[in-house]
Design a protein around this motif. Structure first.
Motif, PDB file in Angstrom:
ATOM      1  N   VAL A 142       0.863  -1.174   0.000  1.00  0.00           N
ATOM      2  CA  VAL A 142       0.000   0.000   0.000  1.00  0.00           C
ATOM      3  C   VAL A 142       0.899   1.223   0.000  1.00  0.00           C
ATOM      4  CG1 VAL A 142      -1.784   1.266   1.234  1.00  0.00           C
ATOM      5  CG2 VAL A 142      -1.810  -1.236   1.244  1.00  0.00           C
ATOM      6  N   LEU A 143       0.891   1.975  -1.102  1.00  0.00           N
ATOM      7  CA  LEU A 143       1.738   3.159  -1.226  1.00  0.00           C
ATOM      8  C   LEU A 143       1.074   4.408  -0.664  1.00  0.00           C
ATOM      9  CD1 LEU A 143       3.289   2.714  -4.801  1.00  0.00           C
ATOM     10  CD2 LEU A 143       4.286   2.120  -2.576  1.00  0.00           C
ATOM     11  N   GLY A 144      -0.236   4.360  -0.501  1.00  0.00           N
ATOM     12  CA  GLY A 144      -0.924   5.511   0.062  1.00  0.00           C
ATOM     13  C   GLY A 144      -2.228   5.785  -0.655  1.00  0.00           C
ATOM     14  N   GLU A 145      -2.994   6.707  -0.111  1.00  0.00           N
ATOM     15  CA  GLU A 145      -4.284   7.074  -0.682  1.00  0.00           C
ATOM     16  C   GLU A 145      -4.124   7.567  -2.116  1.00  0.00           C
ATOM     17  OE1 GLU A 145      -7.929  10.280   0.055  1.00  0.00           O
ATOM     18  OE2 GLU A 145      -6.277  10.095   1.503  1.00  0.00           O
ATOM     19  N   GLY A 146      -4.981   7.072  -2.999  1.00  0.00           N
ATOM     20  CA  GLY A 146      -4.943   7.497  -4.388  1.00  0.00           C
ATOM     21  C   GLY A 146      -4.115   6.607  -5.284  1.00  0.00           C
ATOM     22  N   ILE A 147      -3.402   5.633  -4.714  1.00  0.00           N
ATOM     23  CA  ILE A 147      -2.606   4.704  -5.511  1.00  0.00           C
ATOM     24  C   ILE A 147      -3.254   3.324  -5.430  1.00  0.00           C
ATOM     25  CG2 ILE A 147      -0.350   3.626  -5.874  1.00  0.00           C
ATOM     26  CD1 ILE A 147      -0.320   6.604  -6.395  1.00  0.00           C
ATOM     27  N   PRO A 148      -3.798   2.808  -6.529  1.00  0.00           N
ATOM     28  CA  PRO A 148      -4.436   1.488  -6.477  1.00  0.00           C
ATOM     29  C   PRO A 148      -3.427   0.404  -6.131  1.00  0.00           C
ATOM     30  CG  PRO A 148      -4.176   2.217  -8.750  1.00  0.00           C
ATOM     31  CD  PRO A 148      -3.830   3.383  -7.881  1.00  0.00           C
ATOM     32  N   SER A 149      -3.881  -0.582  -5.371  1.00  0.00           N
ATOM     33  CA  SER A 149      -3.024  -1.687  -4.946  1.00  0.00           C
ATOM     34  C   SER A 149      -3.672  -3.003  -5.358  1.00  0.00           C
ATOM     35  CB  SER A 149      -2.821  -1.655  -3.429  1.00  0.00           C
ATOM     36  OG  SER A 149      -2.074  -2.776  -2.990  1.00  0.00           O
ATOM     37  N   ILE A 150      -2.882  -3.863  -5.975  1.00  0.00           N
ATOM     38  CA  ILE A 150      -3.363  -5.158  -6.440  1.00  0.00           C
ATOM     39  C   ILE A 150      -2.457  -6.245  -5.878  1.00  0.00           C
ATOM     40  CG2 ILE A 150      -3.705  -6.637  -8.476  1.00  0.00           C
ATOM     41  CD1 ILE A 150      -4.337  -4.037 -10.035  1.00  0.00           C
ATOM     42  N   GLY A 151      -3.028  -7.319  -5.408  1.00  0.00           N
ATOM     43  CA  GLY A 151      -2.230  -8.411  -4.876  1.00  0.00           C
ATOM     44  C   GLY A 151      -3.094  -9.607  -4.544  1.00  0.00           C
ATOM     45  N   SER A 152      -2.473 -10.628  -4.001  1.00  0.00           N
ATOM     46  CA  SER A 152      -3.192 -11.840  -3.632  1.00  0.00           C
ATOM     47  C   SER A 152      -3.926 -11.653  -2.305  1.00  0.00           C
ATOM     48  CB  SER A 152      -2.222 -13.013  -3.521  1.00  0.00           C
ATOM     49  OG  SER A 152      -1.662 -13.336  -4.776  1.00  0.00           O
ATOM     50  N   ASP A 153      -4.942 -12.480  -2.094  1.00  0.00           N
ATOM     51  CA  ASP A 153      -5.669 -12.472  -0.828  1.00  0.00           C
ATOM     52  C   ASP A 153      -4.876 -13.306   0.169  1.00  0.00           C
ATOM     53  OD1 ASP A 153      -7.399 -12.652   1.295  1.00  0.00           O
ATOM     54  OD2 ASP A 153      -9.181 -12.995   0.067  1.00  0.00           O
ATOM     55  N   HIS A 154      -3.905 -12.673   0.834  1.00  0.00           N
ATOM     56  CA  HIS A 154      -3.000 -13.396   1.721  1.00  0.00           C
ATOM     57  C   HIS A 154      -3.671 -13.843   3.015  1.00  0.00           C
ATOM     58  CE1 HIS A 154       0.279 -12.590  -0.956  1.00  0.00           C
ATOM     59  NE2 HIS A 154       0.072 -11.290  -0.890  1.00  0.00           N
ATOM     60  N   VAL A 155      -4.699 -13.148   3.451  1.00  0.00           N
ATOM     61  CA  VAL A 155      -5.444 -13.608   4.617  1.00  0.00           C
ATOM     62  C   VAL A 155      -6.092 -14.952   4.303  1.00  0.00           C
ATOM     63  CG1 VAL A 155      -7.385 -13.132   6.136  1.00  0.00           C
ATOM     64  CG2 VAL A 155      -5.819 -11.288   5.524  1.00  0.00           C
ATOM     65  N   GLN A 156      -6.657 -15.066   3.110  1.00  0.00           N
ATOM     66  CA  GLN A 156      -7.221 -16.343   2.668  1.00  0.00           C
ATOM     67  C   GLN A 156      -6.140 -17.419   2.661  1.00  0.00           C
ATOM     68  OE1 GLN A 156      -7.973 -16.592  -1.511  1.00  0.00           O
ATOM     69  NE2 GLN A 156      -9.383 -18.331  -1.348  1.00  0.00           N
ATOM     70  N   GLY A 157      -4.942 -17.076   2.176  1.00  0.00           N
ATOM     71  CA  GLY A 157      -3.848 -18.034   2.128  1.00  0.00           C
ATOM     72  C   GLY A 157      -3.463 -18.533   3.503  1.00  0.00           C
ATOM     73  N   GLY A 158      -3.369 -17.613   4.470  1.00  0.00           N
ATOM     74  CA  GLY A 158      -3.028 -18.006   5.834  1.00  0.00           C
ATOM     75  C   GLY A 158      -4.069 -18.925   6.435  1.00  0.00           C
ATOM     76  N   ARG A 159      -5.327 -18.636   6.175  1.00  0.00           N
ATOM     77  CA  ARG A 159      -6.401 -19.471   6.716  1.00  0.00           C
ATOM     78  C   ARG A 159      -6.420 -20.857   6.073  1.00  0.00           C
ATOM     79  NH1 ARG A 159     -10.826 -14.544   6.632  1.00  0.00           N
ATOM     80  NH2 ARG A 159     -10.266 -13.660   8.672  1.00  0.00           N
ATOM     81  N   LEU A 160      -6.128 -20.927   4.787  1.00  0.00           N
ATOM     82  CA  LEU A 160      -6.069 -22.232   4.113  1.00  0.00           C
ATOM     83  C   LEU A 160      -4.985 -23.115   4.730  1.00  0.00           C
ATOM     84  CD1 LEU A 160      -6.476 -21.185   0.354  1.00  0.00           C
ATOM     85  CD2 LEU A 160      -8.101 -22.531   1.718  1.00  0.00           C
ATOM     86  N   ILE A 161      -3.821 -22.529   5.000  1.00  0.00           N
ATOM     87  CA  ILE A 161      -2.729 -23.303   5.600  1.00  0.00           C
ATOM     88  C   ILE A 161      -3.100 -23.729   7.013  1.00  0.00           C
ATOM     89  CG2 ILE A 161      -0.324 -23.259   6.338  1.00  0.00           C
ATOM     90  CD1 ILE A 161       0.209 -21.210   4.124  1.00  0.00           C
ATOM     91  N   ALA A 162      -3.658 -22.805   7.796  1.00  0.00           N
ATOM     92  CA  ALA A 162      -4.038 -23.120   9.172  1.00  0.00           C
ATOM     93  C   ALA A 162      -5.049 -24.256   9.206  1.00  0.00           C
ATOM     94  CB  ALA A 162      -4.600 -21.879   9.854  1.00  0.00           C
ATOM     95  N   ASP A 163      -6.043 -24.180   8.344  1.00  0.00           N
ATOM     96  CA  ASP A 163      -7.071 -25.219   8.302  1.00  0.00           C
ATOM     97  C   ASP A 163      -6.455 -26.576   7.972  1.00  0.00           C
ATOM     98  OD1 ASP A 163      -9.972 -26.141   8.043  1.00  0.00           O
ATOM     99  OD2 ASP A 163      -9.207 -26.601   6.032  1.00  0.00           O
ATOM    100  N   LEU A 164      -5.533 -26.603   7.009  1.00  0.00           N
ATOM    101  CA  LEU A 164      -4.881 -27.851   6.629  1.00  0.00           C
ATOM    102  C   LEU A 164      -4.069 -28.437   7.793  1.00  0.00           C
ATOM    103  CD1 LEU A 164      -3.900 -29.949   4.518  1.00  0.00           C
ATOM    104  CD2 LEU A 164      -2.070 -28.334   3.952  1.00  0.00           C
ATOM    105  N   LEU A 165      -3.249 -27.600   8.428  1.00  0.00           N
ATOM    106  CA  LEU A 165      -2.368 -28.093   9.486  1.00  0.00           C
ATOM    107  C   LEU A 165      -3.153 -28.515  10.729  1.00  0.00           C
ATOM    108  CD1 LEU A 165       0.631 -25.604   9.211  1.00  0.00           C
ATOM    109  CD2 LEU A 165       0.451 -27.926   8.312  1.00  0.00           C
ATOM    110  N   ILE A 166      -4.193 -27.782  11.039  1.00  0.00           N
ATOM    111  CA  ILE A 166      -5.021 -28.151  12.198  1.00  0.00           C
ATOM    112  C   ILE A 166      -5.702 -29.496  11.954  1.00  0.00           C
ATOM    113  CG2 ILE A 166      -7.090 -27.533  13.513  1.00  0.00           C
ATOM    114  CD1 ILE A 166      -6.255 -24.552  13.000  1.00  0.00           C
ATOM    115  N   ARG A 167      -6.233 -29.666  10.760  1.00  0.00           N
ATOM    116  CA  ARG A 167      -6.951 -30.904  10.438  1.00  0.00           C
ATOM    117  C   ARG A 167      -6.022 -32.112  10.312  1.00  0.00           C
ATOM    118  NH1 ARG A 167     -12.230 -30.436   8.658  1.00  0.00           N
ATOM    119  NH2 ARG A 167     -13.024 -28.298   8.505  1.00  0.00           N
ATOM    120  N   THR A 168      -4.753 -31.880  10.000  1.00  0.00           N
ATOM    121  CA  THR A 168      -3.813 -32.996   9.863  1.00  0.00           C
ATOM    122  C   THR A 168      -3.016 -33.235  11.140  1.00  0.00           C
ATOM    123  OG1 THR A 168      -2.214 -31.476   8.836  1.00  0.00           O
ATOM    124  CG2 THR A 168      -3.591 -32.792   7.363  1.00  0.00           C
ATOM    125  N   GLY A 169      -3.401 -32.565  12.218  1.00  0.00           N
ATOM    126  CA  GLY A 169      -2.837 -32.870  13.516  1.00  0.00           C
ATOM    127  C   GLY A 169      -1.504 -32.241  13.839  1.00  0.00           C
TER     128      GLY A 169
END
Length: 354
Positions: A142-169
């Protein structure tokens, strides 16, 4: 062009229409102009043509380093997609360039480029980027107000990993990444460096499930030796603090697989390994890695579409306008980020879910 017109027996305006691909010209006249150009070895002056249109048909891409497989994969995708839009790319690797992004920003100010995709760390304040008055798109920051920012949904990525590791013990997880100081704000939502959000989201989800989490620093993104050292430090631990799961970039995860093989550690029975990025390295680790894959083509297309919209939005006003103002209008505060979904691809380095 006058020589071509004389040789072809047509008007100068007809040659201009053929060269620029605008307006109607009969097939016969077009062929006469083409033959005249060929016989005179005439090459249209793209620089002059672009200056007359206030366009350079060139976009600068600024990344930390092209040695890293993530940025190599991303820039390749960006170059391909921007080329489809008729735009050439100039690549700047800030670790390999003496002046960092300053030279590219200067080129943008002098209208030698149409826009910049900023994907590297910068010390400049937000008003520096809006003061350029030309299209700038931030990638994964995020460079600041007025500058569009594009990227991956990293919160989704973190949750996917957490769900996998929790379920696999998994009971004790080590995450290997860059300097912790890059996290900035502790909030998942408020950090200005969106990439770290997957670390923060993962940490939060594992804590809720009672899974031990620790962060191991491996140096800057271009510090491959630092990643190798961090991986070894994880494997060197005694049984009382041994981890049973490691999460890292494709580089760190691949090094973990190699280290496990060298030490006779069973993957995934004794240690699960999850990669984050999804570059070509995941196919070269020695066994198929479980990976959270970023959509490189989707990111590239989103960036290209936004860049073209900003470029054409400026041109439609008939003069050079304040691109920062245009960005602010298009991306109000709180809505400046566009997130591209990630996906979890399960390989041989994690256990089957319970």
């Amino acid at each position: 062009m006058r020589d071509v017109a004389k040789r072809a027996g047509v008007s100068l305006s007809t040659v201009s229409l053929v060269v620029n691909g605008t307006g109607y010209v009969s097939d016969d006249m077009r062929e006469r102009v083409r033959q005249a150009m060929e016989s005179l070895h005439y090459v249209p002056n793209d620089l002059a043509r672009n200056l007359s249109r206030n366009r350079a048909n060139t976009v600068g891409i600024i990344v930390p380093t092209i040695r890293h497989p993530f940025f190599a994969t991303l820039t390749a995708s960006l170059q391909h997609v921007l080329s489809e839009q008729g735009l050439q790319t100039l690549l700047c690797s800030t670790t390999d360039a003496v002046n960092g992004e300053a030279e590219y920003v200067d080129m943008l100010r002098r209208r030698l480029m149409d826009g910049i995709v900023m994907g590297a760390h910068t010390e400049h304040a937000p008003d520096y980027w809006t003061s350029i008055h030309r299209p700038v798109i931030a990638f994964d920051r995020v460079l600041g107000e007025g500058i569009p920012s594009i990227g991956s949904d990293h919160v989704q990525g973190g949750r996917l990993i957490a769900d996998l590791l929790i379920r696999t013990g998994a009971r004790r997880v080590a995450v290997i990444g860059g300097p912790r100081t890059q996290f900035g704000a502790s909030s998942v939502e408020r950090t200005t460096f969106p990439t770290v959000r997957y670390h923060l989201a993962l940490e939060r989800e594992l804590a809720r499930a009672g899974v031990h989490y620790e962060y191991v620093e491996a140096g800057e993104v271009m510090d491959f030796a630092g990643y190798a050292s961090a991986v070894r430090s994880v494997f060197d631990r005694g049984a009382d603090c041994a981890v049973d799961a490691v999460v890292s970039s494709d580089i760190g995860a691949s090094l973990c697989v190699r280290e496990a093989m060298a030490r006779g550690v069973s993957v995934p029975d004794d240690m699960q390994i999850v990669a984050y990025d999804g570059t070509y390295l995941t196919d070269l680790a020695g066994m198929p890695l479980t990976v959270v894959r970023q959509d490189f083509q989707g990111i590239a297309r989103c960036i290209a579409d936004q860049m073209m919209r900003l470029i054409h939005g400026k041109e439609s006003k008939g003069a050079v306008s304040d691109a920062g103002a245009a960005n602010r209008a298009a991306y109000p505060v709180g809505e400046a980020e566009q997130l591209i979904s990630v996906s979890l691809v399960e390989g041989a380095t994690t256990r089957d879910r319970h």
